[in-house]
Design a protein around this motif. Sequence first.
Motif, PDB file in Angstrom:
ATOM      1  N   TYR A  16       1.243   9.898  -9.389  1.00 45.14           N
ATOM      2  CA  TYR A  16       1.621   8.799 -10.273  1.00 45.14           C
ATOM      3  C   TYR A  16       2.854   8.073  -9.739  1.00 45.14           C
ATOM      4  O   TYR A  16       2.905   6.837  -9.724  1.00 45.14           O
ATOM      5  CB  TYR A  16       1.888   9.310 -11.690  1.00 45.14           C
ATOM      6  N   ALA A  17       3.835   8.826  -9.270  1.00 45.22           N
ATOM      7  CA  ALA A  17       5.061   8.223  -8.729  1.00 45.22           C
ATOM      8  C   ALA A  17       4.751   7.378  -7.502  1.00 45.22           C
ATOM      9  O   ALA A  17       5.297   6.280  -7.331  1.00 45.22           O
ATOM     10  CB  ALA A  17       6.080   9.308  -8.387  1.00 45.22           C
ATOM     11  N   LEU A  19       1.858   5.894  -6.846  1.00 42.80           N
ATOM     12  CA  LEU A  19       1.154   4.697  -7.329  1.00 42.80           C
ATOM     13  C   LEU A  19       2.119   3.713  -7.999  1.00 42.80           C
ATOM     14  O   LEU A  19       1.967   2.498  -7.857  1.00 42.80           O
ATOM     15  CB  LEU A  19       0.048   5.094  -8.303  1.00 42.80           C
ATOM     16  N   GLU A  20       3.093   4.251  -8.701  1.00 47.12           N
ATOM     17  CA  GLU A  20       4.077   3.402  -9.373  1.00 47.12           C
ATOM     18  C   GLU A  20       4.879   2.584  -8.356  1.00 47.12           C
ATOM     19  O   GLU A  20       5.074   1.372  -8.518  1.00 47.12           O
ATOM     20  CB  GLU A  20       5.001   4.294 -10.201  1.00 47.12           C
ATOM     21  N   ARG A  21       5.344   3.237  -7.292  1.00 45.01           N
ATOM     22  CA  ARG A  21       6.097   2.525  -6.240  1.00 45.01           C
ATOM     23  C   ARG A  21       5.198   1.517  -5.519  1.00 45.01           C
ATOM     24  O   ARG A  21       5.612   0.393  -5.233  1.00 45.01           O
ATOM     25  CB  ARG A  21       6.682   3.528  -5.238  1.00 45.01           C
ATOM     26  N   ALA A  23       2.484   0.030  -6.628  1.00 43.19           N
ATOM     27  CA  ALA A  23       2.207  -1.090  -7.528  1.00 43.19           C
ATOM     28  C   ALA A  23       3.394  -2.056  -7.567  1.00 43.19           C
ATOM     29  O   ALA A  23       3.211  -3.275  -7.513  1.00 43.19           O
ATOM     30  CB  ALA A  23       1.891  -0.566  -8.935  1.00 43.19           C
ATOM     31  N   ALA A  24       4.596  -1.525  -7.640  1.00 42.63           N
ATOM     32  CA  ALA A  24       5.790  -2.373  -7.660  1.00 42.63           C
ATOM     33  C   ALA A  24       5.903  -3.177  -6.363  1.00 42.63           C
ATOM     34  O   ALA A  24       6.232  -4.364  -6.391  1.00 42.63           O
ATOM     35  CB  ALA A  24       7.039  -1.524  -7.869  1.00 42.63           C
ATOM     36  N   SER A  29       0.789  -4.096 -12.018  1.00 43.32           N
ATOM     37  CA  SER A  29       1.002  -2.975 -12.929  1.00 43.32           C
ATOM     38  C   SER A  29       0.322  -1.754 -12.306  1.00 43.32           C
ATOM     39  O   SER A  29      -0.504  -1.882 -11.395  1.00 43.32           O
ATOM     40  CB  SER A  29       0.375  -3.271 -14.297  1.00 43.32           C
ATOM     41  N   ILE A  30       0.669  -0.583 -12.788  1.00 42.50           N
ATOM     42  CA  ILE A  30       0.021   0.623 -12.258  1.00 42.50           C
ATOM     43  C   ILE A  30      -1.475   0.561 -12.544  1.00 42.50           C
ATOM     44  O   ILE A  30      -2.294   0.902 -11.682  1.00 42.50           O
ATOM     45  CB  ILE A  30       0.655   1.895 -12.856  1.00 42.50           C
ATOM     46  N   ASN A  31      -1.844   0.128 -13.731  1.00 43.59           N
ATOM     47  CA  ASN A  31      -3.258   0.018 -14.077  1.00 43.59           C
ATOM     48  C   ASN A  31      -3.984  -0.930 -13.111  1.00 43.59           C
ATOM     49  O   ASN A  31      -5.064  -0.594 -12.609  1.00 43.59           O
ATOM     50  CB  ASN A  31      -3.403  -0.488 -15.517  1.00 43.59           C
ATOM     51  N   GLN A  33      -3.098  -1.724 -10.114  1.00 43.69           N
ATOM     52  CA  GLN A  33      -3.107  -1.130  -8.777  1.00 43.69           C
ATOM     53  C   GLN A  33      -4.227  -0.098  -8.649  1.00 43.69           C
ATOM     54  O   GLN A  33      -4.952  -0.081  -7.654  1.00 43.69           O
ATOM     55  CB  GLN A  33      -1.757  -0.486  -8.464  1.00 43.69           C
TER      56      GLN A  33
END
Length: 59
Positions: A16-17, A19-21, A23-24, A29-31, A33
């Motif tokens: 998740y981390a 994917l979060e980076r 996506a940014a 958004s993470i979704n 991405q």
Amino acid sequence: MAEKKKFLLRLDPELYAVLERWAADELRSINAQIEFLLREAARRSGRLKPGPKPEKEGT
């Protein structure tokens, strides 16, 4: 736009981390991405017909 299917997705916190980076970095958004990555994988595997690339969220 057609309504999207909603479902719960459980992810490892480390993934998740990442994917979060990611996506940014791509201004999504993470979704968005996750959907982008799944769509690209489905296209590459030949399971989804090539089509227009979805626009980045917020553009």
